[in-house]
Design an enzyme around this catalytic site. Structure first.
Site, PDB file in Angstrom:
ATOM      1  N   PRO A 104       0.784  -1.225   0.000  1.00 37.94           N
ATOM      2  CA  PRO A 104       0.000   0.000   0.000  1.00 37.94           C
ATOM      3  C   PRO A 104       0.819   1.279   0.000  1.00 37.94           C
ATOM      4  CG  PRO A 104      -0.119  -1.093   2.129  1.00 37.94           C
ATOM      5  CD  PRO A 104       0.525  -2.058   1.179  1.00 37.94           C
ATOM      6  N   ASN A 105       0.344   2.216  -0.780  1.00 32.85           N
ATOM      7  CA  ASN A 105       0.875   3.579  -0.884  1.00 32.85           C
ATOM      8  C   ASN A 105       2.172   3.677  -1.676  1.00 32.85           C
ATOM      9  OD1 ASN A 105      -1.251   4.795   0.739  1.00 32.85           O
ATOM     10  ND2 ASN A 105      -0.330   3.689   2.449  1.00 32.85           N
TER      11      ASN A 105
ATOM     12  N   ARG B 108       4.961  10.907  -2.500  1.00 30.26           N
ATOM     13  CA  ARG B 108       4.666  10.655  -1.102  1.00 30.26           C
ATOM     14  C   ARG B 108       5.897  10.912  -0.233  1.00 30.26           C
ATOM     15  NH1 ARG B 108       4.664   4.536   1.305  1.00 30.26           N
ATOM     16  NH2 ARG B 108       3.887   5.069   3.362  1.00 30.26           N
TER      17      ARG B 108
ATOM     18  N   TYR C 254      11.050   8.856   1.118  1.00 31.27           N
ATOM     19  CA  TYR C 254      10.952   7.826   0.086  1.00 31.27           C
ATOM     20  C   TYR C 254      11.517   8.251  -1.274  1.00 31.27           C
ATOM     21  CZ  TYR C 254       7.815   5.665   3.508  1.00 31.27           C
ATOM     22  OH  TYR C 254       7.287   5.114   4.644  1.00 31.27           O
TER      23      TYR C 254
ATOM     24  N   ASN D 275       8.004  -5.634  -0.788  1.00 22.48           N
ATOM     25  CA  ASN D 275       7.868  -4.513   0.135  1.00 22.48           C
ATOM     26  C   ASN D 275       6.393  -4.445   0.480  1.00 22.48           C
ATOM     27  OD1 ASN D 275       7.753  -2.177   1.585  1.00 22.48           O
ATOM     28  ND2 ASN D 275       8.962  -0.948   0.152  1.00 22.48           N
TER      29      ASN D 275
ATOM     30  N   ALA E  64       3.007  -0.875   4.814  1.00 24.87           N
ATOM     31  CA  ALA E  64       2.400  -0.864   6.153  1.00 24.87           C
ATOM     32  C   ALA E  64       1.919  -2.253   6.587  1.00 24.87           C
ATOM     33  CB  ALA E  64       1.239   0.122   6.180  1.00 24.87           C
TER      34      ALA E  64
ATOM     35  N   HIS F  80       3.798  -4.660   9.080  1.00 29.48           N
ATOM     36  CA  HIS F  80       3.719  -4.560  10.534  1.00 29.48           C
ATOM     37  C   HIS F  80       2.407  -5.100  11.101  1.00 29.48           C
ATOM     38  CE1 HIS F  80       7.000  -1.991   9.434  1.00 29.48           C
ATOM     39  NE2 HIS F  80       6.208  -1.114   8.866  1.00 29.48           N
TER      40      HIS F  80
ATOM     41  N   ASP G  32       1.786 -15.617   6.519  1.00 28.15           N
ATOM     42  CA  ASP G  32       1.416 -17.021   6.254  1.00 28.15           C
ATOM     43  C   ASP G  32       1.570 -17.372   4.774  1.00 28.15           C
ATOM     44  OD1 ASP G  32       0.818 -17.502   8.890  1.00 28.15           O
ATOM     45  OD2 ASP G  32      -1.359 -17.547   8.632  1.00 28.15           O
TER      46      ASP G  32
ATOM     47  N   GLU H  94      12.674  -9.536   1.750  1.00 31.13           N
ATOM     48  CA  GLU H  94      11.904  -8.392   2.251  1.00 31.13           C
ATOM     49  C   GLU H  94      12.725  -7.117   2.054  1.00 31.13           C
ATOM     50  OE1 GLU H  94      11.103  -8.691   6.445  1.00 31.13           O
ATOM     51  OE2 GLU H  94      10.132  -6.712   6.541  1.00 31.13           O
TER      52      GLU H  94
ATOM     53  N   HIS I 261      12.674  -2.656   2.367  1.00 34.88           N
ATOM     54  CA  HIS I 261      12.049  -1.390   2.739  1.00 34.88           C
ATOM     55  C   HIS I 261      12.942  -0.268   2.256  1.00 34.88           C
ATOM     56  CE1 HIS I 261       9.041  -3.420   5.081  1.00 34.88           C
ATOM     57  NE2 HIS I 261      10.006  -4.169   5.584  1.00 34.88           N
TER      58      HIS I 261
ATOM     59  N   SER J  92      12.948   2.876   3.526  1.00 33.27           N
ATOM     60  CA  SER J  92      13.470   3.573   4.704  1.00 33.27           C
ATOM     61  C   SER J  92      14.031   2.567   5.702  1.00 33.27           C
ATOM     62  CB  SER J  92      12.343   4.395   5.354  1.00 33.27           C
ATOM     63  OG  SER J  92      11.315   3.527   5.809  1.00 33.27           O
TER      64      SER J  92
ATOM     65  N   ARG K 288      12.634   4.418  12.887  1.00 25.41           N
ATOM     66  CA  ARG K 288      11.354   5.126  12.886  1.00 25.41           C
ATOM     67  C   ARG K 288      10.505   4.694  14.086  1.00 25.41           C
ATOM     68  NH1 ARG K 288       9.045   4.787   6.958  1.00 25.41           N
ATOM     69  NH2 ARG K 288       7.675   6.409   7.818  1.00 25.41           N
TER      70      ARG K 288
ATOM     71  N   ARG L  85       6.879   0.243  13.647  1.00 27.29           N
ATOM     72  CA  ARG L  85       7.540  -0.215  12.415  1.00 27.29           C
ATOM     73  C   ARG L  85       8.687  -1.193  12.701  1.00 27.29           C
ATOM     74  NH1 ARG L  85       5.279   3.324   8.507  1.00 27.29           N
ATOM     75  NH2 ARG L  85       4.798   5.323   9.450  1.00 27.29           N
TER      76      ARG L  85
HETATM   77  C1  DQA Z   1       8.109   1.054   3.994  1.00 30.07           C
HETATM   78  C2  DQA Z   1       8.152   1.230   5.512  1.00 30.07           C
HETATM   79  C3  DQA Z   1       6.791   0.990   6.117  1.00 30.07           C
HETATM   80  O1  DQA Z   1       6.852   1.151   7.539  1.00 30.07           O
HETATM   81  C4  DQA Z   1       5.777   1.996   5.576  1.00 30.07           C
HETATM   82  O2  DQA Z   1       4.504   1.733   6.082  1.00 30.07           O
HETATM   83  C5  DQA Z   1       5.783   2.050   4.098  1.00 30.07           C
HETATM   84  C6  DQA Z   1       7.041   1.937   3.365  1.00 30.07           C
HETATM   85  C7  DQA Z   1       9.451   1.399   3.329  1.00 30.07           C
HETATM   86  O3  DQA Z   1       9.652   0.964   2.202  1.00 30.07           O
HETATM   87  O4  DQA Z   1      10.282   2.100   3.919  1.00 30.07           O
HETATM   88  O5  DQA Z   1       4.747   2.282   3.471  1.00 30.07           O
HETATM   89  O6  DQA Z   1       7.826  -0.312   3.711  1.00 30.07           O
END
Ligand code: DQA
Length: 141
Positions: free
Chosen positions: A10-11, A18, A23, A72, A75, A78, A85, A96, A98, A100, A105, A109
């Site tokens: 998401p996002n 954003r 980011y 990735n 959110a 977390h 699963d 995995e 990320h 950031s 943070r 997170r």
């Molecule tokens: C993120 C870190 C997550 O905590 C956050 O909710 C994101 C982006 C990152 O790529 O740094 O949406 O996954």
């Protein structure tokens, strides 16, 4: 050809717009084209969704076909027992990533439902995390 599926949660469709201080300024589609032209020996695909169940469907769809998944979960990292699963259920190894450094943070997170079932974790290097993750599929020294 090594098949790698990049799955973004998401996002991450808003990358470039954003919170650019966290980011960066680049949108993922532009970055993905750069990845494809850099890693010409890989078959790279990219999927993004803001919907938890759709991400699980995609993990299941590619999880017995590709050589690896770069995930990735944003959110949902977390919060999502379901995505954790799904990673356990499939055959492909999951890296995995990320953008950031989530450990620098907020406390919420610092928890990940992905890490226990992932092959590895790359964070804190901006978008370059995806390049580093793909490189982990290259032959070792
Ligand atoms: C993120 C870190 C997550 O905590 C956050 O909710 C994101 C982006 C990152 O790529 O740094 O949406 O996954």
């Amino acid at each position: 050809m090594t098949k790698i599926a990049i799955i973004n949660g998401p996002n991450l469709n808003l990358l470039g717009k954003r919170e650019p201080e966290l980011y960066g300024n680049k949108d993922f589609d532009a970055y993905f084209l750069q990845l494809q032209s850099h890693f010409i020996d890989f078959c790279l695909t990219h999927y993004q969704s803001n919907v938890e169940g759709e991400l699980i469907n995609e993990i299941q769809r590619v999880g017995f076909d590709v050589d690896g998944i770069i995930l990735n979960a944003a959110a949902y990292t977390h919060t999502s027992v379901g995505i954790g699963d799904a990673i356990k259920a499939i055959a492909a190894p999951v890296i995995e990533v990320h953008i950031s450094n989530t450990f620098s943070r907020e406390d919420f997170r610092h928890t990940s439902f992905i890490t226990p079932n992932a092959k590895g974790l790359i964070l804190g290097f901006g978008l370059d995390a995806y390049r580093l993750a793909i490189e982990s599929f290259l032959p070792k020294l």
